[in-house]
Scaffold this active site. Sequence first.
Site, PDB file in Angstrom:
ATOM      1  N   GLU A 241       0.857  -1.176  -0.042  1.00 51.77           N
ATOM      2  CA  GLU A 241      -0.020   0.048  -0.015  1.00 51.77           C
ATOM      3  C   GLU A 241       0.911   1.278  -0.043  1.00 51.77           C
ATOM      4  OE1 GLU A 241      -1.119  -1.486   3.520  1.00 51.77           O
ATOM      5  OE2 GLU A 241      -2.900  -2.606   3.146  1.00 51.77           O
TER       6      GLU A 241
ATOM      7  N   TYR B 144       5.011   3.055  13.368  1.00 47.02           N
ATOM      8  CA  TYR B 144       3.797   3.159  12.622  1.00 47.02           C
ATOM      9  C   TYR B 144       2.875   4.449  12.974  1.00 47.02           C
ATOM     10  CZ  TYR B 144       4.458  -0.607   9.006  1.00 47.02           C
ATOM     11  OH  TYR B 144       5.011  -1.309   7.839  1.00 47.02           O
TER      12      TYR B 144
END
Length: 591
Positions: A82, A201
């Site tokens: 992604e 993240y």
Amino acid sequence: MYYSNGNYEAFARPQKPENVDCKSAYLIGSGLASLSAACFLVRDGQMAGKNIHILESADHAGGALDGDQMSTVGYVMRGGREMDNHFECMWDLFRSIPSIETEGVSILDEYYWLNKKDPNYSLCRATVNRGQDAGTQNKFGLSDKGAMEIMKLFMTPDEQLANVKMTEIFDDEVFKTNFWMYWRTMFAFKDDQSALEMKRYMQRYIHHIGGLPDFTALRFTKYNQYESMVLPMIKYLEEHGVQFHYNTKVMNVLFDIQKSKKLAKTIVVECGGKTENIDLTEDDLVFYTNGSNVENSTYGSQTKATGIDKEIHEGGTFSLWRKIAAQDPSFGRPDKFCMDTEDSNWVSATVNTLDEKILPYIKKICKRDPLSGKVVTGGIVTVEDSSWLLSWTINRQPQFRNQPKGQVLVWLYGMFSDKPGDFIKKAMRDCTGMEICEEWLYHLGVPEDQIEELAKNSANTVPVMMPFASAYFQPREEGDRPNVVPEGSVNFAFIGNFAETPRDTVFTTEYSIRTAMEAVYTLLNIDRGVPEVWGSVYDIRDLLDATVALRDGKKITDMKLGFIEKIVLNSVLKKIDNTEVSKLLKKHQVI
């Protein structure tokens, strides 16, 4: 090497590095990191292509960015990536790589136009009860306590998270929520994996928290990533004379280690059954992609299961990393990542529909026509009540240029390959492709008496076991991943997702390209800034938006506070009333 931001450096071209015409480069592996490093050597290092050698053990390039039509089993995609609009190094590179479809157009142009014209978003993020919408309503479902657990991790210094698992940070206030379902399946995190990586993240993509439930944050390529990204890079490099050496296995790299100087002296290669030495000088630069999440991949077929290969094989990338790491502590600790395959493995599969019979069940869930050529699922659809924790996705069709009209390619994966299925009572790793398809069809809501027929005659399914798929997320500490250019190294760099660079996140295309850019710019002393990791973690607007999003739009004044806390909050709000701070908080719906 230094970091920069803004378009002053982004649009600048560096001068030719000193003595580059006397230098050569050897790149071990031909995955995205190596291909990117070679491109940076050509574009910014202005090194002659004939002096750049890519050493690849397989018979083709691409590494984990694959997309293949295997003559014996069918279409295979081991995984998907992604992309984010703030992959600064990736777009810096791809603006310079020409399209292989349209003359005068770059990969970035193609990608940008496609995702502007056909923006990505999901209409069904999860299902339960055999194809019924799970009704997540794009909500995270976090309690105030759960939100505070996440915020605490967000603020914890890295050194306090060394070797810490997420199970030591979170409890069911996080693990039993939509938030965790979204997160773990999108990024392939398991509960007992690295809290430090989880924190990275969160900080890296804080600007996309609001787009997590429906995937509006994501962008995808037109075709599979081998055809969309790897093939254009190979053509670019070949046109510049870069030398590809396939079926060439690197067995070792020997170093001369001095107190303040580390010099790669010899590359030991095996080719055609013969062992040869490539002798190196300080002008021979070596770039090594240490480790691989697709190492030991085993392929099944419609009628064959994958099994699992847990061994560290001589000549493999983890074996090579072990030999290199044994020569100096600064070269990392590979065993931290490759010794627990039961935790890091998962199985993926490519389902090739052969007729229209399965398509109505897909349409019912994703609410789009899979044959439209546009966004289909908009990202993974997670089967919440799957014992394999099955997720599946359909990107724009066709995914291969030669894909027959009317056929659809579905990619799916399961995070728990050792558990029996809900319909097929076998571990995913022990299932044939057809059996995996049956399990998927069961969760789509196909009537049970039709499942076997459809899986057998209306689809061809190819499974792949990847023992090290999420090895990047094993709990770690400083030094486990070597720095891109270890201290004292004069001609050697680590690149890829097992090398260490500050602030960025592994398991991404950007990380591969960033480490490649940093390595080339450092060893060639290129006088141009490497774009820094996007700074949304330092932007108060993104932090405020994320705070509200995590609480499903609830304002801080709606929090369940004790009597004293309410008094303190009200006092603060009074003091900032009619100030720029108050205006900002209201604009971002915090108060």
